[in-house]
Motif scaffolding. Structure first.
Motif, PDB file in Angstrom:
ATOM      1  N   GLY A 204       0.685  -1.088  -0.045  1.00 58.67           N
ATOM      2  CA  GLY A 204       0.060  -0.296  -0.019  1.00 58.67           C
ATOM      3  C   GLY A 204       0.809   1.127   0.562  1.00 58.67           C
ATOM      4  O   GLY A 204       0.421   2.294  -0.632  1.00 58.67           O
ATOM      5  N   ASP A 205       2.282   1.221   1.050  1.00 55.23           N
ATOM      6  CA  ASP A 205       3.144   2.281   0.657  1.00 55.23           C
ATOM      7  C   ASP A 205       4.053   1.881  -0.350  1.00 55.23           C
ATOM      8  O   ASP A 205       4.296   3.739  -0.676  1.00 55.23           O
ATOM      9  CB  ASP A 205       3.731   2.365   2.028  1.00 55.23           C
ATOM     10  N   MET A 206       3.249   1.992  -0.953  1.00 59.79           N
ATOM     11  CA  MET A 206       4.237   1.709  -2.203  1.00 59.79           C
ATOM     12  C   MET A 206       3.861   2.372  -3.257  1.00 59.79           C
ATOM     13  O   MET A 206       4.258   2.693  -4.880  1.00 59.79           O
ATOM     14  CB  MET A 206       5.180  -0.270  -2.998  1.00 59.79           C
ATOM     15  N   GLY A 207       2.864   2.241  -3.395  1.00 61.59           N
ATOM     16  CA  GLY A 207       1.267   3.237  -4.293  1.00 61.59           C
ATOM     17  C   GLY A 207       0.941   1.311  -4.628  1.00 61.59           C
ATOM     18  O   GLY A 207       0.373   2.611  -6.098  1.00 61.59           O
ATOM     19  N   PHE A 208       0.804   0.423  -4.413  1.00 59.38           N
ATOM     20  CA  PHE A 208      -0.257  -0.691  -4.702  1.00 59.38           C
ATOM     21  C   PHE A 208      -1.554  -0.353  -4.757  1.00 59.38           C
ATOM     22  O   PHE A 208      -2.022   0.144  -3.353  1.00 59.38           O
ATOM     23  CB  PHE A 208       0.339  -1.260  -4.731  1.00 59.38           C
ATOM     24  N   ASP A 209      -3.074  -0.777  -5.250  1.00 59.06           N
ATOM     25  CA  ASP A 209      -4.061  -0.545  -5.178  1.00 59.06           C
ATOM     26  C   ASP A 209      -4.885  -1.009  -5.315  1.00 59.06           C
ATOM     27  O   ASP A 209      -5.438  -1.271  -4.041  1.00 59.06           O
ATOM     28  CB  ASP A 209      -4.866   0.093  -6.089  1.00 59.06           C
ATOM     29  N   VAL A 210      -3.776  -2.730  -5.090  1.00 60.81           N
ATOM     30  CA  VAL A 210      -4.400  -3.688  -4.747  1.00 60.81           C
ATOM     31  C   VAL A 210      -3.857  -4.963  -5.503  1.00 60.81           C
ATOM     32  O   VAL A 210      -2.881  -4.877  -5.777  1.00 60.81           O
ATOM     33  CB  VAL A 210      -6.299  -4.399  -5.607  1.00 60.81           C
ATOM     34  N   MET A 211      -3.733  -6.199  -4.147  1.00 62.97           N
ATOM     35  CA  MET A 211      -3.119  -7.031  -4.055  1.00 62.97           C
ATOM     36  C   MET A 211      -3.709  -8.329  -3.831  1.00 62.97           C
ATOM     37  O   MET A 211      -4.560  -8.557  -3.327  1.00 62.97           O
ATOM     38  CB  MET A 211      -2.205  -7.193  -2.550  1.00 62.97           C
ATOM     39  N   HIS A 212      -3.170  -9.965  -3.984  1.00 64.27           N
ATOM     40  CA  HIS A 212      -3.894 -10.205  -2.845  1.00 64.27           C
ATOM     41  C   HIS A 212      -2.528 -10.902  -1.903  1.00 64.27           C
ATOM     42  O   HIS A 212      -1.283 -10.687  -2.350  1.00 64.27           O
ATOM     43  CB  HIS A 212      -4.298 -11.552  -3.872  1.00 64.27           C
ATOM     44  N   LEU A 213      -2.877 -12.124  -1.339  1.00 60.62           N
ATOM     45  CA  LEU A 213      -2.240 -12.757  -0.479  1.00 60.62           C
ATOM     46  C   LEU A 213      -2.014 -13.960  -0.368  1.00 60.62           C
ATOM     47  O   LEU A 213      -3.066 -14.845  -0.775  1.00 60.62           O
ATOM     48  CB  LEU A 213      -1.788 -12.310   0.966  1.00 60.62           C
ATOM     49  N   ASN A 214      -1.244 -14.985  -0.618  1.00 63.53           N
ATOM     50  CA  ASN A 214      -0.918 -16.094  -0.832  1.00 63.53           C
ATOM     51  C   ASN A 214      -0.937 -16.722   0.790  1.00 63.53           C
ATOM     52  O   ASN A 214       0.624 -17.157   0.669  1.00 63.53           O
ATOM     53  CB  ASN A 214      -0.024 -16.965  -1.548  1.00 63.53           C
ATOM     54  N   LEU A 215      -1.959 -17.132   1.242  1.00 59.91           N
ATOM     55  CA  LEU A 215      -1.110 -17.801   2.469  1.00 59.91           C
ATOM     56  C   LEU A 215      -0.350 -18.677   3.444  1.00 59.91           C
ATOM     57  O   LEU A 215       0.333 -18.847   3.845  1.00 59.91           O
ATOM     58  CB  LEU A 215      -3.389 -17.988   3.083  1.00 59.91           C
ATOM     59  N   HIS A 216      -0.868 -19.921   1.895  1.00 59.86           N
ATOM     60  CA  HIS A 216       0.125 -21.010   2.156  1.00 59.86           C
ATOM     61  C   HIS A 216       1.858 -20.484   1.820  1.00 59.86           C
ATOM     62  O   HIS A 216       2.694 -21.266   1.839  1.00 59.86           O
ATOM     63  CB  HIS A 216       0.087 -21.798   0.994  1.00 59.86           C
ATOM     64  N   LYS A 217       2.335 -19.084   0.795  1.00 59.73           N
ATOM     65  CA  LYS A 217       3.767 -19.170   1.222  1.00 59.73           C
ATOM     66  C   LYS A 217       3.983 -18.160   2.307  1.00 59.73           C
ATOM     67  O   LYS A 217       4.898 -17.990   3.077  1.00 59.73           O
ATOM     68  CB  LYS A 217       3.929 -17.760  -0.379  1.00 59.73           C
ATOM     69  N   THR A 218       2.566 -17.084   2.621  1.00 54.33           N
ATOM     70  CA  THR A 218       3.483 -16.111   3.191  1.00 54.33           C
ATOM     71  C   THR A 218       3.318 -16.982   5.376  1.00 54.33           C
ATOM     72  O   THR A 218       4.154 -16.396   5.855  1.00 54.33           O
ATOM     73  CB  THR A 218       3.208 -14.762   3.189  1.00 54.33           C
ATOM     74  N   PHE A 219       2.322 -17.490   5.300  1.00 52.97           N
ATOM     75  CA  PHE A 219       1.349 -17.087   6.400  1.00 52.97           C
ATOM     76  C   PHE A 219       1.690 -19.084   6.759  1.00 52.97           C
ATOM     77  O   PHE A 219       0.872 -18.960   7.527  1.00 52.97           O
ATOM     78  CB  PHE A 219      -0.203 -16.583   6.888  1.00 52.97           C
ATOM     79  N   ALA A 220       2.352 -19.757   5.794  1.00 56.52           N
ATOM     80  CA  ALA A 220       2.475 -20.228   6.280  1.00 56.52           C
ATOM     81  C   ALA A 220       1.443 -21.853   6.500  1.00 56.52           C
ATOM     82  O   ALA A 220       0.871 -23.015   7.644  1.00 56.52           O
ATOM     83  CB  ALA A 220       3.638 -21.081   7.749  1.00 56.52           C
ATOM     84  N   THR A 221       0.750 -21.442   5.850  1.00 52.86           N
ATOM     85  CA  THR A 221      -0.857 -22.670   5.555  1.00 52.86           C
ATOM     86  C   THR A 221       0.009 -23.649   4.945  1.00 52.86           C
ATOM     87  O   THR A 221       0.355 -23.580   3.912  1.00 52.86           O
ATOM     88  CB  THR A 221      -2.104 -22.002   5.272  1.00 52.86           C
ATOM     89  N   PRO A 222      -0.906 -25.046   4.975  1.00 58.17           N
ATOM     90  CA  PRO A 222      -0.138 -26.404   4.038  1.00 58.17           C
ATOM     91  C   PRO A 222       0.080 -25.971   2.437  1.00 58.17           C
ATOM     92  O   PRO A 222      -1.306 -25.048   2.270  1.00 58.17           O
ATOM     93  CB  PRO A 222      -1.143 -27.274   4.028  1.00 58.17           C
TER      94      PRO A 222
END
Lengths: 485, 130
Positions: free
Chosen positions: A251-269
């Motif tokens: 958001g601070d870099m100027g992006f308007d929208v994003m998705h999060l891969n919970l399995h990558k960043t937040f260690a879900t299976p």
């Protein structure tokens, strides 16, 4: 061997049988099966051996180092899984009265807030059921935004050549034409060329930062200014979020929208095609279009939102809240690590990648961008090795299996020939990293002295080289047992 | 070393273009390109009669490593496609300049062929990539 091939007619595992007689009298006649069910008839011990055997043949994170670039194959803490398996979560039903599952709604509400805080974006919807669906949702919201402004001439989505293949695919799914922008020799996208590419047709740009080349784009503020001035929006692919957790926010870099891969960043299976979760986060201007339902807190109570709350929502992506059990694990992971812990994730993901890169460079391996510091991953090329000894990146990847390391991502990004994309993640010790580096150095030596050894590897795995062509051209996943009625 | 026949012209995107006796052009991808792609598993051919501008997408080649666009080297009309590739896409790997041809086209201005890269230009292009 398939479990059906162990089947012997009439064999049962009585230990697992239900107590007493089953009363099926209330089932409608039309719903009763007329033929015998096609099930393997095996003993309990056979089942145990079959699946234990399969798991032993697996080359996974529980058994081996797994530096698969761009995939962030980090360790999922067992504690998170244990907490998520408590009966009070497992027995929830989304159709139970809202008053009866306030605790679960509270978790979802707080997860929305955490992800909002982590990404620097005020709006979050947790419902998309995979990163790919999150991407689709993100681009669909960009489209909804332009449509709402009667800005329908914007038909082009800019995507860097090194992007994940899903980026152009999502853009096309939403009706956009993809315009590719090349990467400069320093690994950044070419800002001057971007300035020439944008115009009244620009709907937006899809980026990940750090990029798929493992490089943080230093001119991201320039990029966002150029796109915004042209009237476009910026999409952030959350694939590489692990590298920047707590350091810088999309958001601070100027992006308007994003998705999060919970399995990558937040260690879900990971893997197996799911269950996945690809929440989306948006800037204020895209909030009205977020998919429903989200969870809100009103009058001391949590509740699902509906179309009445968000009439401009692009709609539903899943029933209720997608894969809620996965969301629960991401929530627990965030709570377990806390704000400081999440920042340490980025610290160590970056340190580990740079440690491997430096040692490999010292050993004479060729990095794609030797002058740039790696983010959480980096690219090396075996072009030289291929030319000198005829040993390809794929050969080296296969040989790594013999040394007990899963291969890094091979031949991606496509723009770098004979490459590995290496991402160790923060969850590996220095000993593991050293083992991997030493294995690569040894394999390089073997490539010179005994290239055949490398070209015919792996030698220690149950399955050797697979027929890639046959696998693609004759994909057949259905095995049918012979049925004796 | 890759084969680069001198009777063909080439594009930067690794297509070869041969002028046939009937004045039409046959197009495929170079030996270098098939080597980079690896085993080809699918080829999406252009439609016969399609009219393309130079540089337009004319199809897709999918290998075990990557999917890659195929471009029309000249402006003109597609007059034939190599339907054998549907069943035997590996012809591209085995015989890039012969049995692995992909499509034929009639050019709007056949002289443009002369402006494409010749064998030595193309040789230089790919050695620059190394």
């Amino acid at each position: 061997m398939l479990i059906f091939q162990r089947s012997v007619e009439g064999r049962v595992a009585l230990g697992q049988w239900v107590d007493g007689d089953l009363d099926l009298s209330d089932l409608p006649e039309a719903g009763l099966r007329q033929t015998k069910a096609v099930l393997p008839e095996v003993s309990e011990l056979q089942v145990v051996r079959h699946y234990t055997g399969l798991s032993q043949r697996n080359f996974g994170i529980d058994t081996h180092f797994y530096p698969l670039g761009s995939c962030t194959m980090k360790y999922n803490p067992r504690g998170v899984h244990e907490m998520a398996m408590q009966p009070q979560w497992l027995s929830r039903h989304p159709l139970s009265a809202v008053d009866d599952h306030q605790s679960f709604l509270k978790i979802l509400f707080e997860l929305q807030q955490y992800l909002s805080d982590i990404t620097g974006m005020p709006g979050v919807s947790l419902t998309p059921m995979a990163g790919s669906q999150g991407e689709f949702v993100g681009v669909a919201m960009i489209k909804a935004y332009h449509d709402a402004n009667n800005d329908t001439e914007r038909t082009e989505m800019i995507v860097p050549t090194a992007a994940h293949g899903t980026n152009p695919a999502s853009a096309v799914m939403c009706g956009y034409t993809v315009k590719e922008i090349p990467t400069g020799s320093d690994g950044n996208i070419d800002v001057d060329q971007l300035r020439e590419m944008v115009g009244p047709k620009t709907a937006g740009i899809m980026l990940t930062n750090p990029s798929t080349l493992g490089i943080f784009s230093r001119r991201i503020k320039d990029v966002s200014a150029i796109i915004h001035e042209a009237g476009g929006l910026l999409y952030y692919d959350g694939a590489n979020l692990n590298a920047i957790l707590g350091k810088v926010r999309p958001g601070d870099m100027g992006f308007d929208v994003m998705h999060l891969n919970l399995h990558k960043t937040f260690a879900t299976p990971h893997g197996g095609g799911g269950p996945g979760a690809g929440p989306v986060a948006v800037a204020d201007r895209l909030k009205p279009y977020l998919p429903i339902p989200t969870v809100v807190f009103e009058n001391e109570k949590y509740r699902w939102t509906t179309k009445n709350d968000s009439p401009d929502s692009i709609g539903r992506l899943s029933c209720f809240m997608g894969n809620a059990a996965i969301l629960l694990r991401a929530y627990l992971y965030i709570r377990l690590l806390g704000r400081k812990g999440l920042t340490r994730v980025a610290d160590f993901a970056t340190l580990n990648a740079n440690y491997i890169m430096k040692r490999l460079q010292q050993a004479g391996f060729e990095c794609a961008f030797p002058d740039r510091r790696a983010s959480h991953e980096f690219v090396i090329s075996f072009k030289k090795e291929k030319k000198q000894w005829g040993v390809s990146a794929m050969d080296i990847a296969k040989r790594l299996l013999d040394y007990g390391c899963h291969a890094p991502t091979t031949y991606f990004p496509l723009s770098i020939p004979e490459c590995f994309l290496i991402e160790p993640t923060e969850t590996e010790s220095k000993q593991e990293l050293d083992h991997f580096i030493d294995a690569l150095i040894k394999i390089r030596g073997e490539s010179e002295t005994d290239p055949e050894l490398v070209k015919t590897s792996p030698h220690t795995c149950v399955v050797k080289r697979l027929d890639d062509v046959k696998a693609v051209r004759e994909l057949n996943l259905t095995w049918k047992p012979t049925i004796n009625d | 070393m890759f084969t680069i026949p001198t009777d063909c012209r080439y594009t930067k995107t690794h297509e070869w273009v041969r002028l046939d006796d009937d004045g039409a052009f046959t197009i495929g991808i170079t030996d270098h390109a098939q080597e980079l792609l690896g085993d080809v598993v699918f080829v999406e051919l252009p439609n016969v009669d399609a009219e393309l501008r130079a540089g337009d997408e004319a199809g897709v080649i999918e290998s075990v490593k990557a999917a890659s666009d195929l471009y029309a080297p000249l402006a003109g009309q597609i007059i034939a496609v190599n339907e054998l590739l549907d069943e035997q896409p590996d012809l591209i790997n085995q015989d890039a300049y012969g049995g692995g041809w992909i499509f034929r086209m009639k050019a709007l201005s056949p002289d443009d062929w002369q402006d494409l890269l010749d064998a030595s230009d193309y040789q230089q292009l790919i050695s620059g990539e190394d």
